[in-house]
Design an enzyme around this catalytic site. Sequence first.
Site, PDB file in Angstrom:
ATOM      1  N   GLU A   1      48.831  14.143  -6.219  1.00 34.36           N
ATOM      2  CA  GLU A   1      49.901  14.664  -7.064  1.00 34.36           C
ATOM      3  C   GLU A   1      50.623  15.774  -6.292  1.00 34.36           C
ATOM      4  O   GLU A   1      49.955  16.699  -5.812  1.00 34.36           O
ATOM      5  CB  GLU A   1      49.329  15.246  -8.356  1.00 34.36           C
ATOM      6  CG  GLU A   1      48.624  14.240  -9.238  1.00 34.36           C
ATOM      7  CD  GLU A   1      47.979  14.925 -10.426  1.00 34.36           C
ATOM      8  OE1 GLU A   1      48.718  15.286 -11.368  1.00 34.36           O
ATOM      9  OE2 GLU A   1      46.756  15.114 -10.409  1.00 34.36           O
TER      10      GLU A   1
ATOM     11  N   ARG B   1      32.689  13.405  -5.607  1.00 33.27           N
ATOM     12  CA  ARG B   1      33.636  14.308  -4.975  1.00 33.27           C
ATOM     13  C   ARG B   1      32.879  15.346  -4.151  1.00 33.27           C
ATOM     14  O   ARG B   1      31.689  15.557  -4.322  1.00 33.27           O
ATOM     15  CB  ARG B   1      34.525  14.980  -6.017  1.00 33.27           C
ATOM     16  CG  ARG B   1      33.799  15.851  -7.017  1.00 33.27           C
ATOM     17  CD  ARG B   1      34.757  16.370  -8.077  1.00 33.27           C
ATOM     18  NE  ARG B   1      35.755  17.250  -7.507  1.00 33.27           N
ATOM     19  CZ  ARG B   1      36.826  17.677  -8.151  1.00 33.27           C
ATOM     20  NH1 ARG B   1      37.058  17.259  -9.391  1.00 33.27           N
ATOM     21  NH2 ARG B   1      37.674  18.497  -7.603  1.00 33.27           N
TER      22      ARG B   1
ATOM     23  N   LYS C   1      43.969  23.858  -8.796  1.00 31.18           N
ATOM     24  CA  LYS C   1      45.321  24.384  -8.591  1.00 31.18           C
ATOM     25  C   LYS C   1      45.590  25.559  -9.528  1.00 31.18           C
ATOM     26  O   LYS C   1      46.163  26.577  -9.121  1.00 31.18           O
ATOM     27  CB  LYS C   1      46.341  23.266  -8.842  1.00 31.18           C
ATOM     28  CG  LYS C   1      46.230  22.118  -7.853  1.00 31.18           C
ATOM     29  CD  LYS C   1      46.932  20.872  -8.357  1.00 31.18           C
ATOM     30  CE  LYS C   1      46.635  19.693  -7.442  1.00 31.18           C
ATOM     31  NZ  LYS C   1      47.130  18.430  -7.974  1.00 31.18           N
TER      32      LYS C   1
END
Length: 769
Positions: free
Chosen positions: A265, A480, A490
């Site tokens: 993104e 992950r 973020k």
Amino acid sequence: ALGLFTGIGLSEAKARETLRNGALSALLRRAVLQARGTLGPALDKATGTLLYNTAARLKDPKHLGFLVGYITRREILTDLQLSAALEYVRNHPMEPLDVADFERACGVGVCITPEQIEEAVEAVISKHRAELLAERYHFNMGLLMGEARNQLRWADGKTIKNEVDLQVLHLLGPKTEADLEKKPKVAKARLALAEKQKVAVVENGDVGTETQSLLEQLRGEALKFHKPGENYKTEGYVVTPNTMALLKQHLAITGGQVRTRFPPEPNGILHIGHAKAINFNFGYAKANGGVCFLRYDDTNPEKEEEKYFTAIREMVEWLGYQPYAVTHASDYFDQLYTWALELIRRGQAYVCHQKVEEIKGHNPPPSPWRDRPVEESLLLFEDMRKGKFGEGEATLRMKLVMEDGKMDPVAYRVKFTPHHRTGDKWCIYPTYDYTHCLCDSIEHITHSLCTKEFQARRSSYFWLCNALDVYCPVQWEYGRLNLLYTVVSKRKIIRLVETGAVRDWDDPRLFTLTALRRRGFPPEAINNFCARVGVTVAQATMEPHLLDACAREVLNEQAPRAMAVLEPLKVTITNFPAPKALEVLVPNFPADESRGFHKVPFHQTIYIEETDFREEADKSYKRLAPGQPVGLRHTGYVITVQNVIKDVSGRVMELEVTCTKSDVAEKPKAFIHWVSVPLSCEVRLYERLFLHKNPEDPSEVPGGFLSDLNPDSLRVVHNALVDSSVHSARPFDKFQFERLGYFSVDPDSEEGKMVFNRTVTLKEDPGKA
């Protein structure tokens, strides 16, 4: 049920274990009841074993009755035949099966006579007769078995082994004492990494070579991946009447090439976790001669900025990967809209007016508009596109229930925000759940690799492709990568920037990729770190010092040596052997002088580290002190203190020393670094940004991550000195400052004032492990 399962030969413990597995016990019950209907209540153990293995290994239950029929008719008699049968039905998911082809593949009706077995074994032994006579019973008998089995695929393995044993005994006679001695093991030579076998790979159309360590990076679960076009072999993949035709078209378009994608993104900077995703997607494609797309998931225009698009591509290329193509979800907005209309027409989507707050969580109330007429939803969706609804007043929702129980995920929402690429053309934007699988389908991705949190989206992924009858890739989830002592979200990094805890996304105390680059981490070190973590289903949480170790390994080979002094102490050599400065040759890499030298001026005035001198030395102190000389690195001289000059407060300001050639002086206890006619520079020394391992864990840090900041995470040395050999260095150039660590030139450097970031120390600090 317990009696039913023990009645086919299972032990009571095995039967109870089977009962705890609801899906397996249901299949096995069906299989046993079907077999008893044909053969009667008493089933022999061999038949029972075949029934159990069928139930345990069958991927698609619709073929259970078909296979049990062959077992009860005694047409599948061995586990070898059963394995072939299971493989056949897995490779042919569409009904009806070609019975004649199936029976050929499983050896149904094939009868191997004892004479055929005897002849096959005789031929194999004749082929290896010389080696057998030489090695006798130390010969690998498994080789004889394997070759005989290859000739007689459906023969009974025990019968072949008995025949091999008999014929070997006839040839060699009984075993002697020498035959009974153990064969000495041959030590396997360990190959150096540089000597590993090279394999040819094709990276996005360019042929190159790469060591097999690339495949080692993709060890574990990744090696179980399906081949292109064999998506249906993946457990959980949904097969429809159109699947095989769509896969055939897919293969015609891709030529059987592996295709992956990295889909970030563009609303923030990539971090160390993304490095694993980049390595996995690009690395898997590269290792298999395939291609990887860089596709921006740009469906949320409110948070997307051009700087993020640029930085993401820079970081992908910095890590050493070239995208096959750079695409955007917005490239496909027209097609996605057309498919949304089709989804409504097929009765699989509807316009809903529930508020965002109403449909949040895991048990929201069902939508009262779920069954509204198709024509009504088509008109309302068109009104959404024309801007007749405000934000939050209408959404397009898909009719499905996901793995996590979430019902009817949103496909489109209203946003009156111009898009950086499409401008004001759209005021409705698709969601991840709707966009991602369809973009994968458009680009004919073979392996859609994503982190574990997207597992709950797998059902919607398969459902949507199949609901629209388009090519359906396979989604595969992996664990992950997380690091301790940091945050990577973020939202939290933005808070750190806003509060002034860090300067920006590329502050070297962060673990964004731009920050790691600025700090001086080489891309090879990050890739090596990802390779060591590996690709597994389990989440990996790693210590930062493991990444530091990877950096040291690479920088030791890449970073030329230089000398710098962080806390300078002036030293005057009173008997300097020349009227002007001498030039000293310093090897760029002391372990390999063939890689060149650089010249350093050696003058009457030099500077050493303050900590390299003490007025009083204890037994453990090896460096400069009155009565304790030291050597100056690379000069061939030893210096001895003659006079200590102090200021009024008693602080040592300067030393006066004499020098002696090292070949005539007594060997000193230590050699120290120094600079002469140096350049002034700023040095930034970094420590961990947070004090605790898990700054986001309320039990560990009750006050929240902003309360856990390390006040000593940055120390700036404003007046450090570095030797003049680095004067032409550019931002991101890397050096090893002897005895101090690895340093990188910061982009803040200006003419006449260089700035260096310490990447890592030369050795791990055991106090920070």
